[in-house]
Design a protein around this motif. Structure first.
Motif, PDB file in Angstrom:
ATOM      1  N   SER A 132     -58.041  51.247 -35.887  1.00 34.86           N
ATOM      2  CA  SER A 132     -57.829  49.965 -36.492  1.00 34.86           C
ATOM      3  C   SER A 132     -58.735  48.490 -35.875  1.00 34.86           C
ATOM      4  O   SER A 132     -58.793  48.071 -34.841  1.00 34.86           O
ATOM      5  CB  SER A 132     -55.674  49.235 -36.331  1.00 34.86           C
ATOM      6  OG  SER A 132     -55.931  48.263 -36.960  1.00 34.86           O
ATOM      7  N   ASN A 133     -58.206  47.632 -36.488  1.00 30.35           N
ATOM      8  CA  ASN A 133     -59.673  45.977 -36.266  1.00 30.35           C
ATOM      9  C   ASN A 133     -59.154  45.660 -36.861  1.00 30.35           C
ATOM     10  O   ASN A 133     -58.001  45.256 -37.519  1.00 30.35           O
ATOM     11  CB  ASN A 133     -60.542  46.629 -36.642  1.00 30.35           C
ATOM     12  CG  ASN A 133     -60.771  47.124 -38.176  1.00 30.35           C
ATOM     13  OD1 ASN A 133     -60.952  46.200 -38.383  1.00 30.35           O
ATOM     14  ND2 ASN A 133     -62.065  47.896 -38.179  1.00 30.35           N
ATOM     15  N   PRO A 134     -59.142  44.018 -36.814  1.00 26.95           N
ATOM     16  CA  PRO A 134     -58.710  43.196 -37.243  1.00 26.95           C
ATOM     17  C   PRO A 134     -59.127  42.786 -38.832  1.00 26.95           C
ATOM     18  O   PRO A 134     -58.197  42.639 -39.442  1.00 26.95           O
ATOM     19  CB  PRO A 134     -59.331  42.263 -36.020  1.00 26.95           C
ATOM     20  CG  PRO A 134     -59.814  42.212 -35.284  1.00 26.95           C
ATOM     21  CD  PRO A 134     -60.287  43.617 -35.506  1.00 26.95           C
TER      22      PRO A 134
ATOM     23  N   ILE B 169     -61.779  35.793 -27.837  1.00 29.28           N
ATOM     24  CA  ILE B 169     -62.315  35.640 -26.168  1.00 29.28           C
ATOM     25  C   ILE B 169     -63.318  36.347 -25.623  1.00 29.28           C
ATOM     26  O   ILE B 169     -63.480  36.337 -24.601  1.00 29.28           O
ATOM     27  CB  ILE B 169     -60.690  35.431 -25.692  1.00 29.28           C
ATOM     28  CG1 ILE B 169     -60.291  36.736 -25.720  1.00 29.28           C
ATOM     29  CG2 ILE B 169     -60.223  34.386 -25.570  1.00 29.28           C
ATOM     30  CD1 ILE B 169     -59.459  37.398 -24.929  1.00 29.28           C
ATOM     31  N   ALA B 170     -64.093  37.017 -26.780  1.00 31.12           N
ATOM     32  CA  ALA B 170     -64.974  37.754 -26.383  1.00 31.12           C
ATOM     33  C   ALA B 170     -65.822  38.103 -25.691  1.00 31.12           C
ATOM     34  O   ALA B 170     -66.484  38.530 -25.022  1.00 31.12           O
ATOM     35  CB  ALA B 170     -65.540  38.547 -27.699  1.00 31.12           C
TER      36      ALA B 170
ATOM     37  N   PHE C  86     -64.931  40.447 -37.447  1.00 30.82           N
ATOM     38  CA  PHE C  86     -63.445  40.612 -36.892  1.00 30.82           C
ATOM     39  C   PHE C  86     -63.144  39.583 -36.698  1.00 30.82           C
ATOM     40  O   PHE C  86     -62.497  39.361 -37.255  1.00 30.82           O
ATOM     41  CB  PHE C  86     -64.032  41.785 -35.575  1.00 30.82           C
ATOM     42  CG  PHE C  86     -64.199  43.372 -36.096  1.00 30.82           C
ATOM     43  CD1 PHE C  86     -64.127  43.528 -37.208  1.00 30.82           C
ATOM     44  CD2 PHE C  86     -63.955  44.502 -34.440  1.00 30.82           C
ATOM     45  CE1 PHE C  86     -64.160  45.094 -37.480  1.00 30.82           C
ATOM     46  CE2 PHE C  86     -64.791  45.654 -34.821  1.00 30.82           C
ATOM     47  CZ  PHE C  86     -64.342  45.853 -36.240  1.00 30.82           C
ATOM     48  N   ALA C  87     -64.524  38.524 -36.260  1.00 28.98           N
ATOM     49  CA  ALA C  87     -63.542  37.357 -35.833  1.00 28.98           C
ATOM     50  C   ALA C  87     -63.476  36.578 -36.940  1.00 28.98           C
ATOM     51  O   ALA C  87     -61.812  35.794 -37.148  1.00 28.98           O
ATOM     52  CB  ALA C  87     -64.756  36.249 -35.257  1.00 28.98           C
ATOM     53  N   ALA C  88     -63.925  36.956 -37.890  1.00 27.49           N
ATOM     54  CA  ALA C  88     -63.802  35.839 -39.352  1.00 27.49           C
ATOM     55  C   ALA C  88     -62.566  35.982 -39.857  1.00 27.49           C
ATOM     56  O   ALA C  88     -61.970  36.132 -40.313  1.00 27.49           O
ATOM     57  CB  ALA C  88     -65.015  35.984 -40.547  1.00 27.49           C
ATOM     58  N   SER C  89     -62.488  37.876 -39.862  1.00 28.55           N
ATOM     59  CA  SER C  89     -61.237  38.330 -40.036  1.00 28.55           C
ATOM     60  C   SER C  89     -60.449  37.790 -39.362  1.00 28.55           C
ATOM     61  O   SER C  89     -59.007  37.012 -40.104  1.00 28.55           O
ATOM     62  CB  SER C  89     -61.149  40.335 -40.326  1.00 28.55           C
ATOM     63  OG  SER C  89     -62.224  40.730 -41.274  1.00 28.55           O
TER      64      SER C  89
ATOM     65  N   LEU D 175     -54.973  35.109 -38.653  1.00 26.57           N
ATOM     66  CA  LEU D 175     -54.464  33.390 -38.191  1.00 26.57           C
ATOM     67  C   LEU D 175     -54.093  32.482 -39.470  1.00 26.57           C
ATOM     68  O   LEU D 175     -52.928  32.064 -39.283  1.00 26.57           O
ATOM     69  CB  LEU D 175     -54.876  33.252 -37.484  1.00 26.57           C
ATOM     70  CG  LEU D 175     -54.562  33.546 -35.742  1.00 26.57           C
ATOM     71  CD1 LEU D 175     -55.967  33.567 -35.062  1.00 26.57           C
ATOM     72  CD2 LEU D 175     -53.561  33.445 -35.423  1.00 26.57           C
ATOM     73  N   SER D 176     -54.953  32.409 -40.197  1.00 25.99           N
ATOM     74  CA  SER D 176     -54.835  31.080 -41.374  1.00 25.99           C
ATOM     75  C   SER D 176     -53.375  31.471 -42.262  1.00 25.99           C
ATOM     76  O   SER D 176     -52.069  30.908 -42.800  1.00 25.99           O
ATOM     77  CB  SER D 176     -55.673  30.868 -42.188  1.00 25.99           C
ATOM     78  OG  SER D 176     -55.316  29.584 -42.796  1.00 25.99           O
ATOM     79  N   SER D 177     -53.790  33.116 -42.828  1.00 28.46           N
ATOM     80  CA  SER D 177     -52.483  33.429 -43.881  1.00 28.46           C
ATOM     81  C   SER D 177     -51.189  33.533 -42.819  1.00 28.46           C
ATOM     82  O   SER D 177     -50.531  32.701 -43.557  1.00 28.46           O
ATOM     83  CB  SER D 177     -53.041  34.374 -44.296  1.00 28.46           C
ATOM     84  OG  SER D 177     -52.389  35.435 -44.598  1.00 28.46           O
TER      85      SER D 177
END
Length: 350
Positions: free
Chosen positions: A33-35, A103-104, A329-332, A337-339
């Motif tokens: 899986s991924n963000p 934190i990447a 991935f960061a944008a997702s 988080l916002s959702s």
């Protein structure tokens, strides 16, 4: 026989019995899986609303709430795959959880968070996913040294793969030097189809859908050479297990190309293919895996040379693809988080 893993997870997939059916009927033996996948799953409907309500009432918010949601799904999936994990001695039956993209750029923080989340999950068959960036591979070495299994993700070029593989070796060597067991699992996730999507509009039609497989074969050859090295043989003799190649991004993006193009070309007994559901079903229906990959491939070298003549700098493009992948991935992650925060606030107001 190649290992088939599913590149998806949703609560509906788990609760409907679909994942269990894939395990039973299609020989699926793991899951990634991924963000972006997590964001689509939680945004798709109300499947997670009840869990969000319970977690909000328990005081969770932000990333802590997100990881609790992800771990609920991944823990259930890990239990479904545990028989495959036990039967294969740890070769199969894995699921993966990505460390926060926020934190990447910090190796120490990434390592600490990977170790913490793995302990929180309490599942032996859970990989922590860490991007194969410069900071990420520094974290990989530390996490492996601490005995936590790692899926190194967002690898595109042979240089990316070697950096990840050598970080794995250094972590194992540090364990041996410290008198620790070197048996810590890892996979190196190599992204394939994004190469061809990136060059489709800039190369001749006869080169369409060829670069991704070509680069993957070059990485496979580096992998074979590394496993033949004296450095690896010393670790293997002490009980270490090889970091396996996992082919990712195998969904065909060009509608004019075969829907099993990448998995047919790359599925071999000593690698893993992680497939989106549509590709998994297509491969089960009419896939024709080659069975082996050549240790030397003059045709692949010729294809890379033709791309170079067309103006494609593989090293530069691979760097951009990795950077763009991490940004996506960061944008997702931020959208998710916002959702979830919106749902939390609505629940708090109610």
């Amino acid at each position: 026989m190649t290992r088939l893993w599913l590149d998806n997870i949703t609560r509906a997939l788990l609760r409907s019995g679909t994942l269990a059916g894939y395990i039973e009927r299609l020989s699926v033996t793991g899951l990634t899986s991924n963000p972006t996948i997590l964001e689509r799953a939680i945004d798709a409907g109300g499947d997670y609303d009840a869990s969000i309500r319970v977690l909000v009432e328990a005081g969770f918010s932000g990333e802590a709430l997100l990881f609790e949601l992800a771990l609920e799904d991944l823990s259930e999936a890990a239990d479904l795959f545990r028989p495959a994990f036990d039967a294969s001695g740890g070769d199969d039956g894995w699921v993966s959880l990505e460390v926060s993209p926020r934190i990447a750029g910090d190796a120490a923080q990434t390592a600490a968070e990977a170790i913490r989340l793995h302990a929180q999950a309490g599942k032996h068959n859970l990989f922590m996913k860490i991007p194969g960036t410069a900071e990420g591979v520094r974290a990989v070495e530390e996490v492996i040294f601490r005995g936590v299994p790692v899926n190194v993700t967002l690898l595109f070029t042979p240089e990316h793969y070697l950096a990840a593989a050598l970080a794995y070796l250094r972590g194992l060597e540090r364990r041996l030097a410290a008198g620790l067991d070197p048996e810590v699992e890892s996979v190196a996730s190599v992204f394939v189809s994004r190469w061809d999507a990136a060059v489709k509009d800039s190369v001749a039609p006869e080169l369409h859908n060829r670069l991704g497989i070509t680069v993957a074969k070059a990485i496979y050859q580096e992998h074979v050479a590394l496993l033949a090295s004296e450095r690896w043989r010393k670790l293997a003799a002490a009980g270490a297990r090889p970091q396996r190649l996992l082919w990712a991004s195998l969904g065909t993006k060009d509608p004019a190309a075969p829907d099993t193009l990448y998995v047919d070309a790359l599925a071999t007994h000593d690698t893993i293919c992680t497939l989106p559901e549509q590709t998994l079903q297509a491969f089960a229906d009419h896939g024709e895996a080659i069975g082996t990959l050549p240790k030397e491939d003059s045709d692949a070298r010729a294809v890379r040379e033709l791309h170079r003549l067309e103006g494609v700098d593989v090293t530069e493009l691979g760097t951009r693809l990795q950077r763009d992948g991490l940004a996506a991935f960061a944008a997702s992650w931020e959208k998710l988080l916002s959702s979830v925060e919106g749902k939390r606030e609505a629940r708090a107001s109610a």
